[in-house]
Design a protein around this motif. Structure first.
Motif, short mmCIF file in Angstrom:
data_model
loop_
_atom_site.label_atom_id
_atom_site.label_comp_id
_atom_site.label_asym_id
_atom_site.label_seq_id
_atom_site.Cartn_x
_atom_site.Cartn_y
_atom_site.Cartn_z
N UNK A 79 22.97 -98.24 -34.99
CA UNK A 79 22.27 -98.75 -33.81
C UNK A 79 21.55 -100.05 -34.15
N UNK A 80 21.74 -101.04 -33.29
CA UNK A 80 21.08 -102.34 -33.47
C UNK A 80 21.84 -103.29 -34.38
N UNK A 81 22.98 -102.81 -34.93
CA UNK A 81 23.66 -103.62 -35.93
C UNK A 81 25.20 -103.58 -35.77
N UNK A 82 25.72 -104.26 -34.77
CA UNK A 82 27.17 -104.22 -34.54
C UNK A 82 27.99 -104.73 -35.72
N UNK A 83 27.51 -105.73 -36.43
CA UNK A 83 28.30 -106.25 -37.53
C UNK A 83 28.40 -105.24 -38.68
N UNK A 84 27.56 -104.20 -38.62
CA UNK A 84 27.63 -103.13 -39.60
C UNK A 84 28.25 -101.87 -39.01
N UNK A 87 32.90 -99.14 -35.42
CA UNK A 87 33.45 -99.05 -34.07
C UNK A 87 33.59 -100.44 -33.46
N UNK A 88 32.70 -101.34 -33.83
CA UNK A 88 32.79 -102.71 -33.32
C UNK A 88 33.72 -103.55 -34.18
N UNK A 89 33.41 -103.69 -35.47
CA UNK A 89 34.20 -104.67 -36.23
C UNK A 89 35.59 -104.19 -36.61
N UNK A 90 35.82 -102.88 -36.51
CA UNK A 90 37.18 -102.39 -36.77
C UNK A 90 37.95 -102.04 -35.51
N UNK A 91 37.41 -102.37 -34.35
CA UNK A 91 38.14 -102.09 -33.11
C UNK A 91 39.34 -103.03 -32.99
N UNK A 92 40.47 -102.51 -32.47
CA UNK A 92 41.64 -103.38 -32.27
C UNK A 92 41.24 -104.56 -31.38
N UNK A 94 39.29 -107.05 -32.53
CA UNK A 94 38.30 -107.78 -33.29
C UNK A 94 39.01 -108.42 -34.49
N UNK A 95 38.71 -109.66 -34.77
CA UNK A 95 39.46 -110.38 -35.80
C UNK A 95 39.31 -109.75 -37.19
N UNK A 96 38.26 -108.96 -37.38
CA UNK A 96 38.07 -108.33 -38.70
C UNK A 96 38.64 -106.92 -38.78
N UNK A 97 39.41 -106.52 -37.76
CA UNK A 97 39.80 -105.11 -37.65
C UNK A 97 40.75 -104.64 -38.74
N UNK A 98 40.65 -103.34 -39.08
CA UNK A 98 41.64 -102.71 -39.97
C UNK A 98 42.97 -102.53 -39.24
N UNK A 99 42.95 -102.61 -37.91
CA UNK A 99 44.17 -102.41 -37.13
C UNK A 99 44.95 -103.71 -37.08
N UNK A 100 46.14 -103.72 -37.67
CA UNK A 100 46.96 -104.93 -37.60
C UNK A 100 47.63 -105.00 -36.24
N UNK A 101 48.35 -103.96 -35.88
CA UNK A 101 49.06 -103.97 -34.60
C UNK A 101 49.20 -102.54 -34.09
#
Ligand code: HEC
Length: 125
Positions: A79-84, A87-92, A94-101
């Motif tokens: 909470x309060x820290x999306x970059x951490x 759910x935010x930074x690994x969402x399909x 997002x450029x930093x996501x673990x999801x390639x395609x």
């Protein structure tokens, strides 16, 4: 002649869909401060397509709105820290996501909602 009309129809429909699409992809900063964003009303609908994979086999399990919410803490949302928050930074999308395609990407507005929600207490309802 029929072909020409069909072609024109496709153009008109295609064009109007395209303009709708642009209307909906507002940049992140356009979610006005003070907007009430909750998991139940705003975030869960964004995550419905995720359950094809996150349906028990792959963590986080995003099935069942209340259960999915519980599964996000503490590993995927800080909470309060999306970059951490995974759910935010690994969402399909997002450029930093673990999801390639995975066949689809969240658009900028959907990502902005997740970010805003995490920044504003990540309430359930
Ligand atoms: C086609 C399958 C698929 C879809 C659809 C999918 N994911 Fe994933 N997701 C995965 C896989 C596989 C992993 C594990 C990747 C890894 O650990 O390297 C993963 C991992 C994650 C993680 C955890 C990453 C971590 O660091 O532990 C999050 C958060 C996540 N996905 C969110 C989402 C969201 C949100 C959606 C929907 C908008 C979504 N995923 C849709 C397959 C999918």
């Amino acid at each position: 002649m029929k072909k020409v009309i069909q072609f024109l129809l496709i153009c008109v429909v295609g064009f109007s869909l395209k303009s709708c699409y642009y209307d909906e992809t507002l940049p992140a900063q356009e979610i006005p401060d003070g907007t009430v964003v909750t998991y139940k009303a705003d975030i869960a609908p964004i995550l419905t397509d995720c359950t094809t994979c996150h349906g028990g086999g792959v963590n986080p399990d995003l099935r069942n709105t209340q259960q999915a919410y519980n599964n996000l803490f503490p590993n995927y949302v800080t909470v309060g820290n999306p970059t951490n928050s995974k759910l935010y930074y690994n969402a399909p999308g997002n450029s930093n996501s673990v999801h390639a395609n995975v066949g689809f990407n969240l658009d900028d507005t959907q990502l902005a909602y997740i970010k805003y929600w995490i920044n504003h207490d990540a309430e359930y309802e």
